[in-house]
Enzyme design. Sequence first.
Site, PDB file in Angstrom:
ATOM      1  N   SER A   1       0.815  -1.219   0.000  1.00  0.00           N
ATOM      2  CA  SER A   1       0.000   0.000   0.000  1.00  0.00           C
ATOM      3  C   SER A   1       0.846   1.265   0.000  1.00  0.00           C
ATOM      4  CB  SER A   1      -0.882   0.036   1.255  1.00  0.00           C
ATOM      5  OG  SER A   1      -1.699  -1.097   1.347  1.00  0.00           O
TER       6      SER A   1
ATOM      7  N   HIS B   1      -7.141  -0.030   6.636  1.00  0.00           N
ATOM      8  CA  HIS B   1      -6.720  -1.411   6.857  1.00  0.00           C
ATOM      9  C   HIS B   1      -6.714  -1.779   8.335  1.00  0.00           C
ATOM     10  CE1 HIS B   1      -5.942  -2.300   2.718  1.00  0.00           C
ATOM     11  NE2 HIS B   1      -5.198  -1.213   2.570  1.00  0.00           N
TER      12      HIS B   1
END
Lengths: 464, 464, 464, 464
Positions: C310, C398
């Site tokens: 990410s 997340h």
Amino acid sequence: MVARRLERMVRQVRRWRSSDGSTPIPVDPTLGEADRRRLCRLIDDCIDAKGGELAARRRASAIAATFLTLDDLGRRRFFLTLAHDYDHDDAAVDTAVDALVRSRDPEDRRDAERRLAHALTPSRERLLQRFIGLEDGLSFVVDLREELRSHREGDPALTALDQELRHLLTDWFHLGILQLESITWDSPAALLEKLIEYEAVHEITSWADMKGRLGRGRRCYGFFHPLMPGEPLIFVEVAMTTDIAADLGPLLDHDADRIASQDAETANFYSISNCQRGLAGVPLGDMLIKQVAERLQADLPNLRRFATLSPIPGFRDWLIDALDDGAPAVLTEAEAELLAPGAPDQAARSLRSVVAAADVPPPASLAPLEPVLTRLAARYLVEERRGARALDPVAHFHLSNGARVERLNWMANPTVAGWERGLGLMVNYRYDLPHIEGNHDAYVTTGTVEAADDVRRLLTGGRP
Amino acid sequence: MVARRLERMVRQVRRWRSSDGSTPIPVDPTLGEADRRRLCRLIDDCIDAKGGELAARRRASAIAATFLTLDDLGRRRFFLTLAHDYDHDDAAVDTAVDALVRSRDPEDRRDAERRLAHALTPSRERLLQRFIGLEDGLSFVVDLREELRSHREGDPALTALDQELRHLLTDWFHLGILQLESITWDSPAALLEKLIEYEAVHEITSWADMKGRLGRGRRCYGFFHPLMPGEPLIFVEVAMTTDIAADLGPLLDHDADRIASQDAETANFYSISNCQRGLAGVPLGDMLIKQVAERLQADLPNLRRFATLSPIPGFRDWLIDALDDGAPAVLTEAEAELLAPGAPDQAARSLRSVVAAADVPPPASLAPLEPVLTRLAARYLVEERRGARALDPVAHFHLSNGARVERLNWMANPTVAGWERGLGLMVNYRYDLPHIEGNHDAYVTTGTVEAADDVRRLLTGGRP
Amino acid sequence: MVARRLERMVRQVRRWRSSDGSTPIPVDPTLGEADRRRLCRLIDDCIDAKGGELAARRRASAIAATFLTLDDLGRRRFFLTLAHDYDHDDAAVDTAVDALVRSRDPEDRRDAERRLAHALTPSRERLLQRFIGLEDGLSFVVDLREELRSHREGDPALTALDQELRHLLTDWFHLGILQLESITWDSPAALLEKLIEYEAVHEITSWADMKGRLGRGRRCYGFFHPLMPGEPLIFVEVAMTTDIAADLGPLLDHDADRIASQDAETANFYSISNCQRGLAGVPLGDMLIKQVAERLQADLPNLRRFATLSPIPGFRDWLIDALDDGAPAVLTEAEAELLAPGAPDQAARSLRSVVAAADVPPPASLAPLEPVLTRLAARYLVEERRGARALDPVAHFHLSNGARVERLNWMANPTVAGWERGLGLMVNYRYDLPHIEGNHDAYVTTGTVEAADDVRRLLTGGRP
Amino acid sequence: MVARRLERMVRQVRRWRSSDGSTPIPVDPTLGEADRRRLCRLIDDCIDAKGGELAARRRASAIAATFLTLDDLGRRRFFLTLAHDYDHDDAAVDTAVDALVRSRDPEDRRDAERRLAHALTPSRERLLQRFIGLEDGLSFVVDLREELRSHREGDPALTALDQELRHLLTDWFHLGILQLESITWDSPAALLEKLIEYEAVHEITSWADMKGRLGRGRRCYGFFHPLMPGEPLIFVEVAMTTDIAADLGPLLDHDADRIASQDAETANFYSISNCQRGLAGVPLGDMLIKQVAERLQADLPNLRRFATLSPIPGFRDWLIDALDDGAPAVLTEAEAELLAPGAPDQAARSLRSVVAAADVPPPASLAPLEPVLTRLAARYLVEERRGARALDPVAHFHLSNGARVERLNWMANPTVAGWERGLGLMVNYRYDLPHIEGNHDAYVTTGTVEAADDVRRLLTGGRP
């Protein structure tokens, strides 16, 4: 069966008309000679593709539609016409043979061979291929052969035509093209209605019975052809249990407690039915069981055993014959003494009269016969042959598929039908996936019948 | 093409391994003699079904997988082996011929004929049938033939094998089994990628071009086989317009304003592409146009005209040849005078030099040639023959499908490709549904080419 | 985006007309006052179901169709009309409040409460519900909200309307109704075209790039709503590797060798993109990763790790701010000395100038910064908060889904975009299925951020 | 019905466990107070989303699973708990009302309104929404309401909860989301089994009866919800005839000759059945007939008339009451004289005794009553009201859908059930597509009942 066929044919005619604009030519249902000649002109033009492939297709459709308007006599005449008038031409064959014999060089010979092969091909083959190419045409040809088979007797040309159709259909019903599908209570009612009708082993008595056979702990699979959607070719019913089933009763009793499929260790194939008489002799069942076993194994990893619970259809007739031939051949001395104490020479006759009874004798009277009949059944299955094949047709089917004779089950089907198809005894054939191929080879090449130890012991007189 | 084929084969090998557990036998890619013999033993066992149908199937799978590991030389050796070692047996044919000649009665003769037909059948046929029965097997056989055709030259046995495969595939690619499907921007990307690759007439230059060809006022249809899902066999691109298209440009210009399909009166079939070289000679296109026309008519009731906008691929070469032969044959006196004022005997040479130009000449220089070239194109299409067939292959295709020559279009494709495939001229073939069959018959039986009045007038010197 | 939306709306208008026979009422695109009043009368009748549910439905369709004919100004006026004229009625609320206050017994009070709840419901709610009930209506409402959001500024009533739509859509985009679907190269081209357009994290540069992302060792999954077929709501791209990916390059290099999915041990979620701006604030991604992880685990039993790769989008801005505030806050003494040997008080300024560079500095110049920037990134992710939430929005997403901070990857995305979204650093968030829920709870209730030991060590100055 | 529900619930429980890993909490089936409090804690945590949306979902699943383990008493306690303990909080409402009353400026007031609306929302709403989000959750909520309705009596809070569920389900059973599907003999057996069970108007007596109702000249359509596949919500059976059916017999006689659908001019809707008691009050039938009529019209262009053949369920009771009230109200003098020649004041009593007969009187005895009863039925349907609604519930349903009263049919259903539901008389309601909306409006706004001229004439004493 007839009703179903008619229904299907009506549906076909309707479809053909709508899709191709074709109509039957107006003939008398008996196909009198004048009508027959008119139909022959249509067939000739179809085979010669006069007016192009389009027109040929439409003509094939008209011929099929016309066939469906014929009565029994008319249809027989149609088959005879195909068999005799659209065979190969003997004169053409002779000419081609002549050319082959006189061919000088390899090139020349190759040409002659090609022409000869062509001359030997019946002209009707192009008509039959065109039938298959129609919408619903494959169904039509399957049904055509079903009808032909009822007219076959008494004319070898019709038998030859039947074989030709069998070869043609064998090409089209390749394993590669067949689709194995799971049949459930969510399947179309029209499909389940056909199962009810086609089930040949253990009659499905009602829709509730049908539902029960598709419920908890049960599975059903069939082969389908992509060009005959909704029309099962062959199907198998499977019951999941802990141990190999010894008894038909619980399998068909839908009120009994059942183990969930995921928890079962044994898959029992208790009924396999062919659906299409027009596919007689086309091998379909050979791999059905194996494919279903693999599918089940993938779905239900707990499964450890695959077996059938099968009738022994030829046992009773064989035994009556054997007993007629004289007891020594089939009964041991001990058995003879057991059956007729003090008069062992009466044993065969006595046994024969029991076996030949039309109805199931009372259990009590049969009990003493259990060891004798069980041993005889084992002997019948494992040792009796027609040539290298097992004498019993069901045994032959499973053995040539790679199964082994696993266990004899006394009074497994105590109904009249069960009495007729094996004196109430049923047999488990076991499909042991890693050994299927070896069993198959041994049976096909050397005629060896694989059997479980207990069955072997039965043969040598020991109790399992 | 090669990349695609490889990809497909890799996929096949993967599937076979997973489904059948089969693996290629380890051979050198060139298939040296020792390896070839090992492979032959496998083929023998497969053909003889040694070990049962199951084993035969697995062997067929192993043979196919092995073939895929071979290089070019190895594959040629494989094809030569099939062609020579698995042909029929001449001695067996001779014996069977002998028996036929000496047969006494009809029954006897029928038997002999059956044995002869069997003897004439190459033993490889059973192998090929087994290939088809594998998962993805039909694709494999189509690809096999594609490869065979690149090895065909120089050995008549390979040509014979190619023909055998063509016959086999013709049975399997019956119209009855083919499915006509609409292809849209909602079709799988993997399918559209194949169209982009297979388009043989007017290259699809990008995904945007592909999308444009599936957008407003456009349709695309293809034939598919149920055993080769996602693999187009042949496809046609259609553009809906008010009048019959005279010009390729607007059809491929996706930024131009377009009429909605529902409002269109004409469906223009502007591109038809075969996708499978392995199906060369298997008739697929014959009814594609007609079926698509019927589908469109049902969908879009406003449609009144169905026509192609087609290249004239043989025109240029024919014209060059004809001009080489001397002008009198092709040019009228008036035309000769027009082309070479005052020196008509130079006209042919002068025209030839223009026609033979590698690139498209400037429009201005061509304009005076319009009447001459248009008349010559009409003559070429309508009157030039090879036997009874139209000399131009595209003309032959459409005429034998029942179309007529509708209109010549000057500068309809002013690209280099258009120049090479018809000097920039394109022709409309018109499919008039009620006359398709009559046109077909007239063309096939008497060689008559149907043409519109304007085209006829062109031939006799009048302007349309 | 605009093109797509227009295309979709045109499609909708077409469908509505054909399905409901409705047409827009003829208004000026700016929706002048007279037109606005006419439209209001239509809305009134629709809300009151004048003429029955049938007519109400047709009116809703006409209102939607009319909206689509408006220009930007007209649409703003439409939204303002909805927000102000179709809110609840204050007088009615006052009356109902009054009745509630004066209610005597429980029965009475219950009645008053029901009437009050009704009075508080904006009248437009019935119109919006009717929009959803139209064919393609859910899409219409999603798009309506997307547009509304661009007009929201400057009027709290529009913000309230936006929130109302968010609540309405949240009900309709329940997890229970969303369908997780695998997206492959066999998916419709029209769908893949949308992915190319919607991909927000790592741009898909071509159809070849798209194909590569769906090829060997890759998967893609999206959520769909049954009433918006073919319209992805959110999708995730997954790359299968041996170890957790540390570097974006190999994931997007389709020519590199790739491990087959079945052999992979790690699934890397390297891109998650929302597709519908009209669903802003409607939780969709929360369970996407978890559901995909479960699906992958079932398919590919070899998988042992699930992680993202990410960006750290807020890192750079945060760091610039932090450095502006003065080095002591973020740099250790050792780091300061390292960055500006001998002049540690210059370290912050020096680092700031590197970090603020518009383009990626040369790798060599960056190398010495690796330990400092990596530590700072860890600190930013694990320790920086806005309230109890992680400051970084991707981290918050997340972490609140139950992941942990697994590893910082230096120069994982050395592109300009990568520099902007994390100074080239990327982070793996790991989804450890058995700990997802515990992590989630700890984060949501106490704000605890779970991090791998190596990351923790970074924070305390140790090297991982 | 109970069996079906149990089966469905067992299926649900199984699914939930497998999909979500959730299990019911172990409670006594009667849900004693201690257990109830434990369940409440679970509900609290679910509503508060403690532990995240994931955990909330799993908790909702556990609550549903627990509910399914409860017995009748336990379920009543569960419903009472939802109704009383998870209603809105009166104190919170009072506080919010207070804030609203004291709000100073619009901004302030808007805030207060929002908080008040929130305070008025029962806290259980979030639980119910979460139920819907479970797999099979919509079915669960429908069934939940079905059960609730059997417990409703005697507690207004339960009635309020029922209404809340009705509103919630009305949103989810929007016309836009419902799918109209044709049901045929090719539909899943499991679906047809449900039709057999749900048919509420004319019992389906066997699978053969079911097949007949789906055969030649018959159609069946149902509404389905995408989240409840295979579960019909409402279905209608249609019979195609030449003229509007006057008699139930031929419609249900599957051996009678039938016209093909394509040749029919009238579609008779002879049975409409709701399938889900849990959807009571949710409008489903309103547009079913209209949508089916449109579908049929598109399919079968020969159709010119759409009509029902409906019972008159309230006629008999109304007539008995009316006759009890004294004849003058309902019988004309001529009729009274006809019924009781010479003693017209006995007419009412005499008619009442016939009408009240438990069984169908002999046809001969009824024949003289035809004109009287037919006129009274017309009057009952057209003129008798409850408020503005037609008194007869079936009449109200069709009239509010836009139909008109077309024709009274004497002895159309001469069975006991027919006698009870209309003294053997049946009525055709005609759906004339262009007038549906006008009829609807007239009926809904002014209570006007549209009737055919013949029916009108009946009312004024004339024979039709």
